[in-house]
Design an enzyme around this catalytic site. Structure first.
Site, PDB file in Angstrom:
ATOM      1  N   ARG A 135      27.024  38.398  39.317  1.00 55.58           N
ATOM      2  CA  ARG A 135      28.321  37.804  38.610  1.00 55.58           C
ATOM      3  C   ARG A 135      27.917  36.227  38.011  1.00 55.58           C
ATOM      4  NH1 ARG A 135      33.497  40.600  39.543  1.00 55.58           N
ATOM      5  NH2 ARG A 135      32.610  42.636  39.168  1.00 55.58           N
ATOM      6  N   ASP A 150      29.125  47.274  33.530  1.00 58.91           N
ATOM      7  CA  ASP A 150      29.964  47.474  34.816  1.00 58.91           C
ATOM      8  C   ASP A 150      29.616  48.660  35.512  1.00 58.91           C
ATOM      9  OD1 ASP A 150      32.636  46.076  36.164  1.00 58.91           O
ATOM     10  OD2 ASP A 150      32.805  48.251  36.349  1.00 58.91           O
ATOM     11  N   TYR A 158      36.093  54.435  44.111  1.00 60.10           N
ATOM     12  CA  TYR A 158      36.679  54.345  42.971  1.00 60.10           C
ATOM     13  C   TYR A 158      37.348  55.509  42.279  1.00 60.10           C
ATOM     14  CZ  TYR A 158      35.617  49.213  42.784  1.00 60.10           C
ATOM     15  OH  TYR A 158      35.478  47.897  43.120  1.00 60.10           O
ATOM     16  N   ARG A 206      33.818  34.909  34.062  1.00 62.07           N
ATOM     17  CA  ARG A 206      34.956  34.216  33.999  1.00 62.07           C
ATOM     18  C   ARG A 206      34.849  32.374  34.329  1.00 62.07           C
ATOM     19  NH1 ARG A 206      38.916  38.546  36.787  1.00 62.07           N
ATOM     20  NH2 ARG A 206      36.847  38.327  37.851  1.00 62.07           N
ATOM     21  N   ARG A 230      36.462  36.449  25.822  1.00 64.70           N
ATOM     22  CA  ARG A 230      37.200  37.552  26.517  1.00 64.70           C
ATOM     23  C   ARG A 230      38.839  37.463  25.839  1.00 64.70           C
ATOM     24  NH1 ARG A 230      39.282  40.577  28.901  1.00 64.70           N
ATOM     25  NH2 ARG A 230      39.552  40.718  30.978  1.00 64.70           N
TER      26      ARG A 230
HETATM   27  O1  CP3 Z   1      26.496  39.069  36.122  1.00 65.92           O
HETATM   28  C1  CP3 Z   1      26.660  40.073  36.599  1.00 65.92           C
HETATM   29  O2  CP3 Z   1      26.645  40.512  37.908  1.00 65.92           O
HETATM   30  C2  CP3 Z   1      26.489  41.346  35.769  1.00 65.92           C
HETATM   31  C3  CP3 Z   1      28.038  41.987  35.458  1.00 65.92           C
HETATM   32  C4  CP3 Z   1      28.555  42.848  36.365  1.00 65.92           C
HETATM   33  C5  CP3 Z   1      30.005  43.201  36.313  1.00 65.92           C
HETATM   34  N1  CP3 Z   1      30.232  43.946  37.333  1.00 65.92           N
HETATM   35  C6  CP3 Z   1      30.730  42.427  35.297  1.00 65.92           C
HETATM   36  C7  CP3 Z   1      32.238  42.453  35.289  1.00 65.92           C
HETATM   37  C8  CP3 Z   1      28.294  43.776  37.543  1.00 65.92           C
HETATM   38  C9  CP3 Z   1      26.755  43.521  38.127  1.00 65.92           C
HETATM   39  C10 CP3 Z   1      29.269  44.494  37.961  1.00 65.92           C
HETATM   40  C11 CP3 Z   1      29.106  45.394  38.960  1.00 65.92           C
HETATM   41  C12 CP3 Z   1      30.541  45.854  39.601  1.00 65.92           C
HETATM   42  N2  CP3 Z   1      31.623  46.431  38.739  1.00 65.92           N
HETATM   43  C13 CP3 Z   1      30.631  45.994  40.848  1.00 65.92           C
HETATM   44  C14 CP3 Z   1      29.501  45.941  41.811  1.00 65.92           C
HETATM   45  C15 CP3 Z   1      29.342  44.482  42.330  1.00 65.92           C
HETATM   46  C16 CP3 Z   1      30.283  43.968  43.041  1.00 65.92           C
HETATM   47  O3  CP3 Z   1      31.169  42.940  42.507  1.00 65.92           O
HETATM   48  O4  CP3 Z   1      30.613  44.325  44.217  1.00 65.92           O
HETATM   49  C17 CP3 Z   1      31.911  46.498  41.159  1.00 65.92           C
HETATM   50  C18 CP3 Z   1      32.807  46.914  42.458  1.00 65.92           C
HETATM   51  C19 CP3 Z   1      32.525  46.658  39.929  1.00 65.92           C
HETATM   52  C20 CP3 Z   1      33.678  47.314  39.715  1.00 65.92           C
HETATM   53  C21 CP3 Z   1      34.911  46.050  39.076  1.00 65.92           C
HETATM   54  N3  CP3 Z   1      34.527  45.624  37.827  1.00 65.92           N
HETATM   55  C22 CP3 Z   1      35.801  45.517  39.797  1.00 65.92           C
HETATM   56  C23 CP3 Z   1      36.366  46.045  41.024  1.00 65.92           C
HETATM   57  C24 CP3 Z   1      36.217  44.475  38.957  1.00 65.92           C
HETATM   58  C25 CP3 Z   1      37.486  43.754  38.734  1.00 65.92           C
HETATM   59  C26 CP3 Z   1      37.453  42.515  39.778  1.00 65.92           C
HETATM   60  C27 CP3 Z   1      37.317  41.130  39.171  1.00 65.92           C
HETATM   61  O5  CP3 Z   1      36.555  40.413  39.538  1.00 65.92           O
HETATM   62  O6  CP3 Z   1      38.147  41.133  38.191  1.00 65.92           O
HETATM   63  C28 CP3 Z   1      35.449  44.407  37.582  1.00 65.92           C
HETATM   64  C29 CP3 Z   1      35.654  43.494  36.311  1.00 65.92           C
HETATM   65  C30 CP3 Z   1      34.519  42.966  36.159  1.00 65.92           C
HETATM   66  N4  CP3 Z   1      33.303  43.385  35.937  1.00 65.92           N
HETATM   67  C31 CP3 Z   1      34.410  41.342  35.551  1.00 65.92           C
HETATM   68  C32 CP3 Z   1      32.817  41.258  35.277  1.00 65.92           C
HETATM   69  C33 CP3 Z   1      32.481  39.930  34.707  1.00 65.92           C
HETATM   70  C34 CP3 Z   1      35.571  40.602  35.700  1.00 65.92           C
HETATM   71  C35 CP3 Z   1      35.684  40.316  34.189  1.00 65.92           C
HETATM   72  C36 CP3 Z   1      36.802  40.130  33.335  1.00 65.92           C
HETATM   73  O7  CP3 Z   1      37.872  40.454  33.548  1.00 65.92           O
HETATM   74  O8  CP3 Z   1      36.630  39.603  32.339  1.00 65.92           O
END
Ligand code: CP3
Length: 357
Positions: free
Chosen positions: A27, A76, A153, A31, A40
């Site tokens: 990540r 994602d 999921y 944000r 965003r």
């Molecule tokens: O920089 C990086 O690591 C690359 C981008 C990336 C995202 N998601 C963007 C994202 C990666 C590698 C993921 C993988 C991902 N997505 C996982 C596995 C990694 C982990 O964190 O365990 C999972 C479980 C997801 C599913 C997911 N996506 C969830 C549960 C959420 C909501 C949780 C949260 O943090 O809000 C997301 C949203 C998400 N994916 C965001 C980002 C940057 C939050 C962004 C936003 O709302 O702008």
């Protein structure tokens, strides 16, 4: 194809000597960065993921600010669910929500196979654009979800604290479970190969929530499927196998595959590495919460991780999980610089294998 000039990360994946311990952060785009938040305000998360120009921009944002040794594709984990027949959205403050979660063997049999080169063409286009813009400065990491985390999921419909419905299907209808995981693994292998064809230099398999299982259940219900993903990649690029809460599952994760095993902060890195075996590389394992401060504690903890890695070839510095949204950017910058500064060593002769000399 452009060759990558900063090979620290790729060399460490292969357990070669490096001039400094490579650093990247899960990540690292997100944000906690003002430039991400500005985008965003105008676009939803899915818009960012689905628009190659925007996803390219977000992938590159952290590289302009932080001295990381790898980029990770901005996308994602859940994107493949939609072409499989499980549309979803991200709900502010709640996370992902799948419209109609899987509930029965019948639902599973209705899942559609798809060609990522068509249905996820925008992801592959982002990879090509990022690779062009990077001009080989650092390698690009692609990724996919692993069967357990994706299944959780698909079945729960969103985040879960106990995976009750997932495990109910797993224990109660093992045949349906194995069919589902078989499909998810086939999809993941195909998707990773499409990403590699498009140009990614390494891939990470995220099994973020698999720590909910014990070792015996992991071996029975997950390992054969996850193994197939690594077999599908077949050594084309380095592979990282990541999970959290896996202190009781490290040997199982290793046996499923991955040249690099991700380790979270719940276990000291040296203990984890001994259990995994020094014939694999490891990635980790700082608690992301430490990035919130105080700085002295952050840097001490980072040095403790490095001391436990003990200069052995094959350590990639990372967090145990993703950067939290409330993290100050300056702390992330400082941490990357600090890891590089304190691990500085004479430049190795190029390509010297681990243990040689
Ligand atoms: O920089 C990086 O690591 C690359 C981008 C990336 C995202 N998601 C963007 C994202 C990666 C590698 C993921 C993988 C991902 N997505 C996982 C596995 C990694 C982990 O964190 O365990 C999972 C479980 C997801 C599913 C997911 N996506 C969830 C549960 C959420 C909501 C949780 C949260 O943090 O809000 C997301 C949203 C998400 N994916 C965001 C980002 C940057 C939050 C962004 C936003 O709302 O702008």
């Amino acid at each position: 194809m452009t060759t990558v000039t900063n090979t620290r990360f790729l060399d460490a994946c292969r357990r070669r000597e490096v001039d400094r311990t490579p650093v990247w952060f899960m990540r690292q785009a997100g944000r906690y960065m003002a430039e991400y938040r500005r985008l965003r305000e105008k676009h939803s998360l899915l818009e960012l993921c689905r628009t190659p120009d925007l996803a390219t921009e977000v992938t590159l944002q952290p590289l302009r600010r932080i001295d990381v040794d790898a980029a990770i594709l901005f996308s994602d984990l859940l994107l493949p669910l939609e072409p499989m027949g499980l549309p979803f959205d991200f709900i502010a403050g709640e996370g992902p929500a799948i419209e109609t979660p899987l509930r029965s063997a019948w639902d599973i049999d209705r899942l559609r196979p798809f060609d990522p080169r068509e249905s996820l063409a925008h992801v592959l286009q982002t990879i090509r654009q990022v690779k062009r813009e990077l001009q080989g400065r650092v390698p690009l990491i692609g990724f996919t979800g692993a069967p357990f985390t994706l299944a959780s999921y698909a079945i729960e419909g969103g985040p879960s604290s106990n995976y009750a419905q997932t495990k109910t299907l797993m224990y109660g209808q093992p045949e349906a479970w194995h069919r589902l995981c078989g499909r998810l693994a086939a999809m993941a292998g195909d998707y990773l190969n499409a990403q590699i064809d498009a140009g990614v230099d390494a891939v990470q398999v995220f099994d973020s929530w698999v720590g909910a299982l014990n070792a015996a259940d992991y071996r029975e219900f997950v390992l054969p499927h996850t193994r197939r993903i690594f077999e599908a990649v077949g050594g084309r690029v380095p592979t990282i196998h990541f999970g959290t809460g896996t202190s009781m599952l490290l040997e199982e994760l290793r046996d499923a595959g991955g040249e690099v095993i991700g380790v979270d902060w719940r276990i000291p890195l040296d203990d984890a590495w001994t259990r995994i075996g020094h014939d694999r590389a490891v990635q980790g394992n700082l608690d992301p919460t430490l990035l919130l401060g105080p700085i002295e504690r952050l840097l001490d903890a980072a040095e403790d991780v490095l001391a436990r890695a003990d200069g052995r070839p094959g350590h990639i510095f990372n967090l145990g999980h993703g950067i939290l949204p409330s993290t100050p950017l300056e702390h992330v910058q400082l941490l990357a610089e600090h890891v590089h500064a304190v691990t500085r060593r004479p430049a190795p002769e190029s390509g010297s294998p681990a243990g040689a000399g």
